[in-house]
Motif scaffolding. Structure first.
Motif, PDB file in Angstrom:
ATOM      1  N   ILE A 164     -37.426  -3.325  79.277  1.00 48.37           N
ATOM      2  CA  ILE A 164     -38.837  -3.609  79.568  1.00 48.37           C
ATOM      3  C   ILE A 164     -38.990  -4.889  80.384  1.00 48.37           C
ATOM      4  N   ASP A 165     -38.326  -5.947  79.936  1.00 46.29           N
ATOM      5  CA  ASP A 165     -38.504  -7.268  80.556  1.00 46.29           C
ATOM      6  C   ASP A 165     -37.154  -7.975  80.570  1.00 46.29           C
ATOM      7  N   PRO A 166     -36.329  -7.714  81.577  1.00 47.74           N
ATOM      8  CA  PRO A 166     -34.996  -8.342  81.613  1.00 47.74           C
ATOM      9  C   PRO A 166     -35.060  -9.863  81.685  1.00 47.74           C
TER      10      PRO A 166
ATOM     11  N   GLU B 203     -43.597  -6.763  70.100  1.00 47.95           N
ATOM     12  CA  GLU B 203     -44.964  -6.657  69.578  1.00 47.95           C
ATOM     13  C   GLU B 203     -45.963  -7.192  70.588  1.00 47.95           C
ATOM     14  N   LEU B 204     -45.612  -8.277  71.265  1.00 46.82           N
ATOM     15  CA  LEU B 204     -46.488  -8.866  72.267  1.00 46.82           C
ATOM     16  C   LEU B 204     -46.720  -7.880  73.413  1.00 46.82           C
ATOM     17  N   TYR B 205     -45.662  -7.235  73.839  1.00 48.96           N
ATOM     18  CA  TYR B 205     -45.783  -6.255  74.935  1.00 48.96           C
ATOM     19  C   TYR B 205     -46.631  -5.065  74.490  1.00 48.96           C
ATOM     20  N   ALA B 206     -46.406  -4.607  73.225  1.00 55.26           N
ATOM     21  CA  ALA B 206     -47.178  -3.471  72.722  1.00 55.26           C
ATOM     22  C   ALA B 206     -48.648  -3.826  72.554  1.00 55.26           C
TER      23      ALA B 206
ATOM     24  N   ASN C 227     -44.128 -12.942  82.042  1.00 60.46           N
ATOM     25  CA  ASN C 227     -45.269 -13.247  82.907  1.00 60.46           C
ATOM     26  C   ASN C 227     -46.318 -14.090  82.205  1.00 60.46           C
ATOM     27  N   LEU C 228     -46.398 -13.932  80.849  1.00 57.25           N
ATOM     28  CA  LEU C 228     -47.392 -14.684  80.100  1.00 57.25           C
ATOM     29  C   LEU C 228     -47.060 -16.167  80.031  1.00 57.25           C
ATOM     30  N   PHE C 229     -45.803 -16.509  80.272  1.00 53.26           N
ATOM     31  CA  PHE C 229     -45.377 -17.903  80.148  1.00 53.26           C
ATOM     32  C   PHE C 229     -45.089 -18.499  81.518  1.00 53.26           C
ATOM     33  N   GLN C 230     -45.894 -18.121  82.509  1.00 48.34           N
ATOM     34  CA  GLN C 230     -45.710 -18.640  83.861  1.00 48.34           C
ATOM     35  C   GLN C 230     -47.001 -19.316  84.309  1.00 48.34           C
TER      36      GLN C 230
END
Length: 1445
Positions: free
Chosen positions: A1168-1170, A1189-1192, A1200-1203
C-alpha cells in the motif's frame, strides 16, 4: 419475728436493766441441733464498735423503762402483768441489723445519731415491727424533707426504688405517694441515671400520671419511656393492647412531639411513630378544628404543654404543629368555662385584632398561674407561632424567664425583637439564628431583585413599637440582656443595629455573623456605644479597618486608669470570630492581634492573617484557634501554641505556607513538624483538630500523645494519614465523635475497623478519597453513627448496599455523590430505612428521581434537600409539593436537568415561614477530553443558578454564576490529580519536614475568581525537567519547590501514569514528594492504551488550572514524546479529528520493545505505502497495525499525512502553547549505567518480583498498557517455569524473598538472566533518551539548559547535588520567571526558523551491513549510528579482515 422467754427458773423481781438476746432469724439453728452457749451481754454504746456484728445472736443490756416508754411492742412485752414480764433475759428473733439500728436510735444521744439513706429502711422496718412511734414519725418527717422540691442533693434512684418496693410490701401508702411524687418532680434528672430502667412498672406508671410530672419537653418523656420499654420487655410482632409498653406509650401526648423525633421512632416502633406522624400532620391541616373538638369532648388536656411549678425549661423546638393557641391553653387554669376556652383557641390560632382584646381578661384569669421557676423557653423551628402574641404569653406566665430561643423562624421580625425587649426586660439571652445566605461575595451575581412579602396575617398594632419613643422606653426599663444572637439575618440594617446599641449597659455577647447588609461603619458605631461587649461573632460581614480602630482605641469613660491596656476594648475580648471578613488589611489585623490579651476563642479563617500579625498575639488563654486558609507558617504558629496550654481546638486546613520560613522571622530548627506535634502534646489537650497542608508526613508516634483526647478530626488535602494510623485511629482517639477525611487513601479494613471500634463515632465524611472500598466496608453495625457523607468515593453502591446500610446505621443526615448505580427504587429504601432524615443530598446518583420524588417526600423531617443530576423525572410542582409535604424544610436545591417538564413552578405562598432558600441550577453541555470514546462525549457543568431567598421582610431572587467541580473538565482533572497523589503512598513516611505546595482550592468552592484566559494574558510559564532514566529529574523538581511557591509537578512518564508496578516504574513515594502535589501518577487502568494525545488532553487542563491559581507547573518525565506532544503541535493539530486516535501512539516508542506477533501486515503495508513501510521495522507489528488502520480510516497514505506543513510544525518550540523553560539533567553514561544497575538491585529488594508476579499472565500481550514496561517481559520465562513447579495456585503468592533465595539452579539461572536483561534494556533506554534529547536540541531548536550532575553522583553528601544541580537550575528558573525570555537554538535552525530536516529524511530507511543489517530510520539516526563507538569498532575489525564495509 419470734420472741420467747428464757427458761432459767428464776423469779427475780423487775429490774432496771434487761438483757435482750436478739437472734437473726436468717441464721436460726437447724432443728435438733445443740443450743449454743449464751453470749455475753454488751451495752448499747458498744454496738457501734461491733463490726461486723456477731451472729447469729447478740445480747444487749438495755434500760427497761426506756424500752417501755418508747415502744408499744416492749411496753406490752416488758410492762405487762404477766409473771414473765419481769424476767432479766428476753429472746427476740428478728432482723439483727434492724434491731440494732432501733436500739441505737433509742439509747444514743439525738445529736450523734442521724437518719441517712443507708439506715432509713432498717430504721423504718424496726419502727414498724417494734412500734416505736417517735421513730416512725421521724422517718416520715425525714423522708418528707428529703423528697421536698427544695432538698439537695438528689437522692439516689436505687434508694427510691428500694423504698417503693418496701412500701408496697408493707403497705405504707405514705411512702408510695411520696416516691411517685418525688420521682415526678425530678424526672428530668432521674432519666439520665443508669438505674432508670430498673424502675418498677407500677412506680413509673403512677409517676407519669402524677400531676407534678416535670419534663422539659414531651420528647424527653417519650424517649425515657421508649428506653425503659426496650430494656424491660421483649419485642413481639403483635403486642397486646393492654401490654406494658402500650399502656405507658398511651400516656404520651403525641401532638406535642417534634416531627423529626416521631419519624425516627418508626424504625423500631412503627405503629407508635406512624400514629404520631398522622396526629401531627392532621394538626397542621386544621389545628383550630382539632382544638375546638377537644374542648367539646373535655379532652383539652391532651394538647396542654406539661408545665408545672417545678418546670425550669420549656422546649418545643421542631414542633411545626404548635400554634399560639397551644401556648395559651397550657397556662390557663383547667376550670375555665368552655366558652372562654373556645374564644382563646379561636383568637390565638389565627392571631388578629381580637387576640389582644382578650389580654386583659387573660391577665385576671391566670394571675395566680405564674411559673417562676421557668428560666428558658425554646420555640425554634416553630413556624406557625405568632411571635407578637407569644411575647405577651411570655410576660404573662414566666416572670423569671432568662433565655429565649426562636432559631430558624423567619416569621420572627426585628420589630418583634424590640417588642420582646420592652415586654420582658428580665431576659438575659436571646437567640434568633437563621440559615446563612447561600449567595456570598464569592459568587458572580448576574442579576438580583427583591419584593416585600405580602403579609397574609397583618401584624396588630399592639405588637408594634413606635420608633420615636423606643429609645426612652427601652433605656428606662431594660438593662439585663447580655447575649444576643442574630446570625444569618441579612435583613438587619445599620439602622437596626443602632437600635440594638441602646443595650450598652448590659450587652456582652453579640453574634451578627453573615448579616450581610451591615457595613463596617454600622458595626463600628455599635462598638462605640456598647463598650462592655467582650465576645463577638462577625463572620462573613463587612467588619473592617474602621471597626478595628474602634476596638483598639482607649475608652475615655473607663474607670480603670491604672492599666492603660484595660481601657482598650480589644484587650478584654474573650471571643472573636472574623472568618471570611475580607475588608481587613494586614496592618489593621496586626494592630488588632497586638491588642488581644484575654481571648479564649479566636477564628481568623480566610482572612489576611500573616506571620507578622500572628506573632503580635501575646495572649495565653486560647482554647479555640482557627487560622485555616491563611498564609501563616509554623514559625509564628508554634509560639502561640506553646504559650496557650489550654488550647482545645486547632484548625489549620489550607495553610499552604505552614512550613515556610520568612526572612523577617526567626526560623525554626530541627524537624519542624515533629517538634510542633510534641509541643501540642506537652502543652495542650486537643479535642478538635483540622489539618491540611504542612501536616505531612505524619508519624504514629507523633500523633498518639497529641490526639489522645480528640473528639472531632478533619483531615484535608495536604495531609496524608498512612493506613496504619487510620487503622489505629479508634485506639489513638478513643473519644472520637466526628471524622472527616478528604483526599485520603482508605481501605475496607480501615473503614470497618472505624465503624466497629470507634464506639462514639457519630459523624463520618469521606470526600474524594481513594482506595479499594467495597460494599464489605459497611457490613458492620454502627449504632452511634448519625451523619454519613460519601462524596465521590463509592461509585459501586447499589440498592442492596443501601439496604444493608439502613440495617446497620440510624442516620439523620445522608449525602451521596457519584453513586451512579442507584435507581428509583433507592428512594423507598432511603425513606423507609431512615424516616427521620433531616438532610438528604444526592448528586450524580444514577436515576433515583426518574419516577418522581414521592418516596423522598415521605421523609417528613427533612430540612435540607439537594437533588442534582439524579434522573429526569421531577415534576413542575416540586417546590410547592415539598413546602406542603415537608413542614420543616428550609433548603431545597434542584437542577433543571432533572425536570420532567423543562422547568419548575414558583412557590405559591410568597411568605416564607421555614423555607429559607430554593436553588435551581441550569446546566450547559461541555465537550469532555477525559472519556473514551470521544465522539459525542459531553459532560454537564453549571452555567448559572436561580436563588430564591426569604427573609422576615422580603423575597429576593438572585441569578449567580456557579461552577460545580466534578462536572467540569478542569475540576475533574484536579480531583483526579489529587487522588493520584494518594495512590502510591509510602507505608513509612520519613521524618523530614515537608515543603508545602500550592494547594487546590476547596472542592466545595463556588464562583471563585478566575484569571483571564491565556489569550488575554499571554502564554503561561512552565518549567520542564527532562533527562534520562536515573538522572534525578523528580528529585530536582521537588527541590525546586523549596525555592518557588506554588510548584506542582506533572509526571510525563508513559508507565507511571498507570496504576500498579510502583516499584518497577520507580514512582516517587510520598516521603520523597515532601508535600509537593504530583499529578498524573497512577490514574489510568493498566490494561488501557494511553496515547500521546491522551496525555496531552489530560495534562493541558491541569497545567492551565495550576496557572489560573497562580502556581508554577513543573513537567517531569523521561517520555520525551509526551513532552513534545504537550508543548508543541507535534503532528496533532493539523490532522483530521477522526484519525487522531489512530496515530497518537505511533511515536510512543521510548521503551524500544519490538512486537513479535506474526502476520502479513508488513507485506500488506509495503504494497500500500512502501515509503511508510520503509520507515518502520518489519517486526514492529503495533505500528504496522496503526498505519493500516489509518489508511483504512482516511484513505490517505500514511507517508503523505506526515509531509508538508505537518513536517514543518513537527516539534517546533516557537509554536508551543506554553512558554517553557527546559532543564536537561544529565550525567556521564558510565555514571548512569552504574546507577541504573544499583537501582535495579534495590528494586529487587523492594519487591519488584512481587509486583510483576501479581500481574503476570502467560497469555498476556506485552505491547500495550502497563505490561509494555521494561521489567515485565524480561521475567516471562522465569515465571513460566516457576509457576509450573508449584503444586497449587496459592503458591503463586510467594514473596519475593523466597524467590530470591530459592535453590533451584535452573530457576536461579533464569532469574539472573532476567535481571541482567532488565539492566541491559534499561541502559539501552538511557541511551535512546539521551539521543532523543540531543536531537531535540540540534534538529528541532529546543533550548535545553544542560545541567551536568556527574559530580553529584560521585559525591556521597547532599551539598554537591545542591551546588551543582539545584542552584544552577534555580538561577535559570528565576531569570525565566523574571524576564520572560524564551531562547531558541540558532545553530539548529535555518533562516526561517524551521528545523534543518527534510521530509525525505524522516522516511528514508538505512541498513547497516557492518552491524548485522541493523535497520535505521531517517538521516539523523543513521548519522548518530555511524558516529557510535560500536559501529566504528565493527568497521575497523572488518577493514582489518580485508572485508568491504
Amino acid at each position: 419475728m419470734d420472741m420467747a422467754f428464757a427458761a432459767d427458773g428464776e423469779d427475780a423481781a423487775a429490774a432496771y436493766e434487761v438483757v435482750l438476746e436478739i437472734t437473726d432469724t436468717s441464721f436460726s439453728a437447724a432443728e435438733g441441733a445443740p443450743s449454743s452457749p449464751r453470749p455475753s451481754p454488751v451495752s448499747v454504746s458498744d454496738l457501734v464498735s461491733l463490726d461486723p456484728l456477731p451472729s447469729p445472736t447478740v445480747a444487749v443490756r438495755a434500760d427497761r423503762h426506756r424500752l417501755i416508754e418508747s415502744s408499744s411492742y416492749f411496753r406490752a412485752l416488758l410492762g405487762g402483768s404477766f409473771s414473765e414480764s419481769g424476767r432479766e433475759h428476753v429472746q427476740v428473733g428478728c432482723n439483727l441489723e434492724v434491731a440494732i439500728q432501733v436500739l441505737r436510735y433509742l439509747f444514743e444521744p439525738p445529736e450523734s445519731f442521724t437518719i441517712t439513706h443507708d439506715n432509713f429502711l432498717p430504721l423504718l422496718e424496726g419502727a414498724l415491727f417494734l412500734a416505736v412511734e417517735n421513730l416512725l414519725l421521724e422517718c416520715e418527717s425525714w423522708f418528707s424533707t428529703m423528697s421536698s422540691p427544695t432538698s439537695s442533693p438528689l437522692a439516689p434512684l436505687d434508694f427510691i426504688i428500694e423504698v417503693w418496693y418496701f412500701a408496697q410490701e408493707h403497705g405504707v401508702t405514705f411512702l408510695q405517694d411520696k416516691c411517685q411524687e418525688y420521682l415526678a418532680q425530678n424526672f428530668v434528672q432521674f432519666i439520665s441515671r443508669r438505674s432508670f430502667n430498673k424502675i418498677p412498672y407500677d412506680l413509673l406508671y403512677s409517676t407519669i400520671e402524677c400531676p407534678h410530672l416535670t419534663v422539659d419537653s414531651e420528647k424527653q418523656l417519650c424517649e425515657a419511656i421508649l428506653y425503659w420499654v426496650s430494656e424491660n420487655t421483649k419485642p413481639c410482632e403483635d403486642p397486646n393492647p393492654n401490654s406494658v409498653e402500650l399502656c405507658l406509650l398511651n400516656k404520651v401526648k403525641l401532638c406535642l412531639l417534634p416531627l423529626g423525633f416521631v419519624t425516627g421512632t418508626k424504625r423500631h416502633w412503627f405503629d407508635f411513630g406512624n400514629n404520631a406522624v398522622c396526629a401531627i400532620l392532621n394538626l397542621l391541616k386544621d389545628s383550630l378544628k382539632t382544638l375546638l373538638d377537644a374542648i367539646a369532648d373535655g379532652n383539652l388536656g391532651t394538647y396542654r404543654i406539661r408545665i408545672t411549678e417545678y418546670s425550669k425549661k420549656i422546649v418545643l423546638s421542631g414542633c411545626p404543629q404548635i400554634t399560639t393557641a397551644f401556648l395559651y391553653i397550657s397556662v390557663l387554669p383547667s376550670d375555665l368555662d368552655a366558652a372562654f376556652k373556645r374564644r382563646i383557641v379561636s383568637s390565638y390560632t389565627q392571631v388578629d385584632h381580637q387576640s389582644f382584646l382578650l389580654y386583659g381578661e387573660l391577665e385576671k384569669a391566670v394571675k395566680t398561674l405564674s411559673f417562676r421557676n421557668v428560666h428558658m423557653v425554646d420555640l425554634s423551628k416553630c413556624p406557625n407561632v405568632h411571635f407578637g402574641a407569644t411575647i405577651d404569653w411570655l410576660k404573662l406566665a414566666f416572670p423569671e424567664l432568662r433565655i429565649f430561643r426562636a432559631s430558624y423562624c423567619l416569621s420572627f421580625r426585628f420589630d418583634d425583637l424590640l417588642y420582646l425587649l420592652l415586654r420582658c426586660p428580665w431576659i438575659d439571652e436571646i437567640d434568633l439564628t437563621v440559615d446563612t445566605s447561600t449567595v456570598t461575595p464569592k459568587h458572580s451575581v448576574i442579576s438580583s431583585s427583591s419584593e416585600v412579602l405580602c403579609k397574609v396575617k397583618p401584624n396588630p398594632r399592639r405588637y408594634c413599637i413606635q420608633c420615636s419613643s423606643y429609645d426612652s422606653q427601652l433605656n428606662s426599663v431594660f438593662s439585663n440582656i447580655s447575649r444576643l444572637t442574630l446570625e444569618g439575618r441579612n435583613d438587619i440594617s445599620d439602622v437596626d443595629l443602632l437600635k440594638i446599641s441602646v443595650l450598652k449597659s448590659s450587652l456582652c455577647y453579640i453574634n451578627i455573623g453573615n448579616c450581610t447588609m451591615l457595613t463596617d461603619d454600622g458595626i463600628s458605631t455599635l462598638l462605640l456605644k456598647c463598650r462592655k461587649v467582650h465576645s463577638m461573632v462577625l463572620s462573613c460581614t463587612s467588619f473592617g479597618n474602621q471597626s478595628i480602630q474602634t476596638l483598639c482605641t482607649s475608652c475615655p469613660d473607663s474607670t480603670d486608669h491604672d492599666y492603660e491596656h484595660a481601657r482598650v476594648m480589644a484587650f478584654n475580648m474573650q471571643e472573636l470570630h472574623l472568618d471570611g471578613c475580607k475588608g481587613i488589611d494586614c496592618a489593621a489585623l496586626s494592630q488588632l492581634m497586638s491588642s488581644l490579651n484575654a481571648t479564649k476563642f479566636l477564628c481568623l479563617r480566610e482572612t489576611s492573617l500573616t506571620d507578622g500579625a500572628l506573632r503580635q498575639f501575646a495572649g495565653s488563654c486560647l482554647e479555640y484557634l482557627d487560622i485555616s486558609e491563611t498564609v501563616v507558617s509554623m514559625v509564628s504558629l508554634a509560639p502561640v501554641v506553646r504559650i496557650n496550654s489550654n488550647l482545645k481546638c486547632l484548625k489549620t486546613a489550607g495553610c499552604r505556607n505552614l512550613l515556610f520560613e520568612h526572612d523577617e522571622l526567626e526560623p525554626m530548627s530541627g524537624n519542624k513538624y515533629g517538634d510542633f506535634l510534641q509541643e501540642i502534646a506537652s502543652t495542650s489537650s486537643l479535642e478538635d483538630v483540622e489539618m491540611g497542608w504542612g501536616f505531612c508526613p505524619i508519624r504514629i508516634e507523633d500523633i498518639i500523645l497529641s490526639f489522645s483526647k480528640v473528639r472531632k478530626m478533619t483531615v484535608g488535602l495536604g495531609t496524608t494519614l498512612a493506613e496504619n494510623i487510620l487503622y489505629a485511629l479508634p485506639e489513638i482517639c478513643p473519644f472520637l465523635e466526628s471524622l472527616v477525611l478528604r483526599f485520603q487513601v482508605i481501605s475496607d479494613g480501615v473503614l470497618r475497623n472505624l465503624l466497629e471500634s470507634a464506639i462514639n463515632l457519630q459523624v463520618l465524611c469521606l470526600k474524594y478519597c481513594l482506595g479499594r472500598l467495597t460494599s464489605f466496608s459497611f457490613q458492620t453495625k454502627a449504632p452511634a453513627l448519625r451523619v454519613l457523607r460519601l462524596e465521590w468515593v463509592t461509585p459501586w453502591i447499589t440498592n442492596n448496599d443501601l439496604t444493608i446500610l439502613t440495617q446497620n446505621c440510624n442516620l439523620v443526615e445522608l449525602s451521596l455523590s457519584g453513586c451512579k448505580l442507584l435507581d428509583s427504587s433507592s428512594q423507598k429504601i432511603i425513606s423507609s430505612g431512615w424516616p427521620n432524615l433531616t438532610l438528604l443530598h444526592l448528586e450524580e446518583c444514577g436515576q433515583i428521581t426518574l419516577d418522581g420524588v414521592s418516596s423522598i417526600l415521605n421523609c417528613k423531617a427533612l430540612e435540607d434537600v439537594l437533588l442534582r443530576h439524579t434522573g429526569r423525572g421531577i415534576g413542575r410542582a416540586i417546590i410547592n409539593d415539598a413546602i406542603r409535604e415537608l413542614p420543616l424544610l428550609r433548603k431545597l436545591a434542584l437542577d433543571l436537568c432533572d425536570a420532567s417538564e423543562e422547568g419548575y413552578d414558583n412557590p405559591n405562598n410568597p411568605e416564607g415561614k421555614m423555607m429559607r432558600t430554593v436553588r435551581m441550577s441550569r446546566c450547559k453541555s461541555l465537550r469532555s477530553c477525559f472519556e473514551l470514546p470521544r465522539e459525542g462525549s459531553s459532560k454537564v457543568v453549571h452555567k448559572d443558578t436561580v436563588v430564591l431567598e426569604w427573609s422576615s421582610r422580603r423575597l429576593t431572587t438572585t441569578i449567580v454564576k456557579e461552577r460545580v467541580l466534578l462536572n467540569s473538565a478542569k475540576n475533574r482533572s484536579r480531583s483526579a490529580a489529587c487522588l493520584s497523589e494518594m495512590a502510591h503512598l509510602a507505608a513509612s513516611p520519613s521524618s523530614a519536614p515537608p515543603l508545602p505546595p500550592n494547594p487546590i482550592p476547596d472542592a466545595g468552592e463556588e464562583g471563585a475568581t478566575r484569571s483571564p484566559p491565556p489569550s488575554e494574558r499571554g502564554r503561561g510559564k512552565v518549567v520542564v525537567v527532562m533527562g534520562a532514566t536515573g538522572a534525578g529529574k523528580s528529585r530536582l523538581a521537588v527541590d525546586l519547590a523549596g525555592h518557588f511557591a506554588g510548584i506542582e509537578v506533572l509526571s510525563a512518564d508513559s508507565m507511571q501514569v498507570y496504576r500498579g508496578l510502583d516499584v518497577l516504574t520507580n514512582k516517587v513515594p510520598l516521603h520523597e514528594q515532601n508535600g509537593v502535589l504530583h499529578h498524573l501518577l497512577s490514574v489510568i487502568d493498566p490494561s488501557v492504551e494511553f496515547t500521546c494525545r491522551d496525555f496531552r488532553d489530560h495534562a493541558v487542563p491541569i497545567i492551565q488550572d495550576i496557572l489560573d491559581r497562580g502556581g508554577l507547573p513543573v513537567i517531569v518525565g523521561g517520555t520525551n514524546f509526551y513532552i513534545q506532544a504537550l508543548v508543541s503541535p507535534f503532528l496533532f493539530d493539523d490532522m483530521p479529528e477522526d484519525m487522531q486516535d489512530c496515530t497518537l501512539s505511533d511515536h510512543l516508542d521510548d521503551t524500544g520493545l519490538a512486537n513479535d506477533d506474526g502476520g502479513s501486515g508488513y507485506e500488506r503495508l509495503k504494497g500500500i505505502d512502501p515509503v511508510a513501510a520503509q520507515r518502520i521495522h518489519p517486526n514492529n507489528h503495533r505500528k504496522i497495525k496503526r498505519y493500516l488502520e489509518l489508511y483504512a480510516t482516511t484513505g490517505a497514505l500514511p507517508s503523505n499525512l506526515f509531509q508538508g506543513e505537518v513536517t514543518k510544525n513537527w516539534g517546533r518550540p516557537t509554536r508551543s502553547r506554553f512558554d517553557c523553560c527546559f532543564l536537561w539533567v544529565d550525567a556521564d553514561l558510565q555514571v548512569l549505567d552504574s546507577y541504573v544497575n544499583q537501582r535495579v538491585d534495590c528494586m529487587m529488594d523492594a519487591g519488584l518480583l512481587d509486583e510483576v508476579c501479581n500481574i503476570y499472565d502467560p497469555d498476556a500481550v506485552y505491547t500495550q498498557g502497563l505490561r509494555q514496561a521494561i521489567g515485565v517481559r524480561e521475567f516471562d520465562e522465569f515465571f513460566r517455569l516457576y509457576l509450573t513447579r508449584k503444586e497449587s495456585d496459592d503458591k503463586r503468592l510467594a514473596s519475593s524473598t523466597s524467590m530470591l533465595n530459592m535453590h533451584d539452579d535452573q530457576l536461579k539461572s533464569l532469574l539472573d538472566e532476567a535481571v541482567s536483561q532488565l539492566k541491559a534494556n534499561t541502559r539501552r533506554l538511557v541511551r535512546r533518551q539521551r539521543r532523543r534529547l540531543h536531537r531535540l536540541s540540534k534538529d528541532f531548536g529546543w533550548d535545553l539548559h544542560h545541567i551536568d550532575a556527574t559530580e553529584a553522583f560521585h559525591c556521597t553528601t547532599g551539598d554537591s547535588w545542591h551546588k551543582k544541580v539545584v542552584e544552577p537550575c534555580v538561577d535559570i528558573v528565576k531569570r525565566f520567571l523574571s524576564d520572560g525570555a524564551t531562547w531558541t537554538n540558532k545553530n539548529a535552525s535555518n533562516g526561517t526558523g524551521n528545523p534543518v530536516i527534510s521530509s525525505r529524511e524522516l522516511w528514508t530507511q538505512y541498513v547497516c551491513e557492518a552491524c548485522n543489517n541493523r535497520v535505521l530510520r531517517g538521516a539523523h539516526e543513521w548519522e548518530q549510528h555511524k558516529q557510535g563507538r560500536g559501529h566504528r569498532k565493527r568497521v575497523q575489525r572488518l577493514k582489518q579482515k580485508g572485508l568491504r564495509c
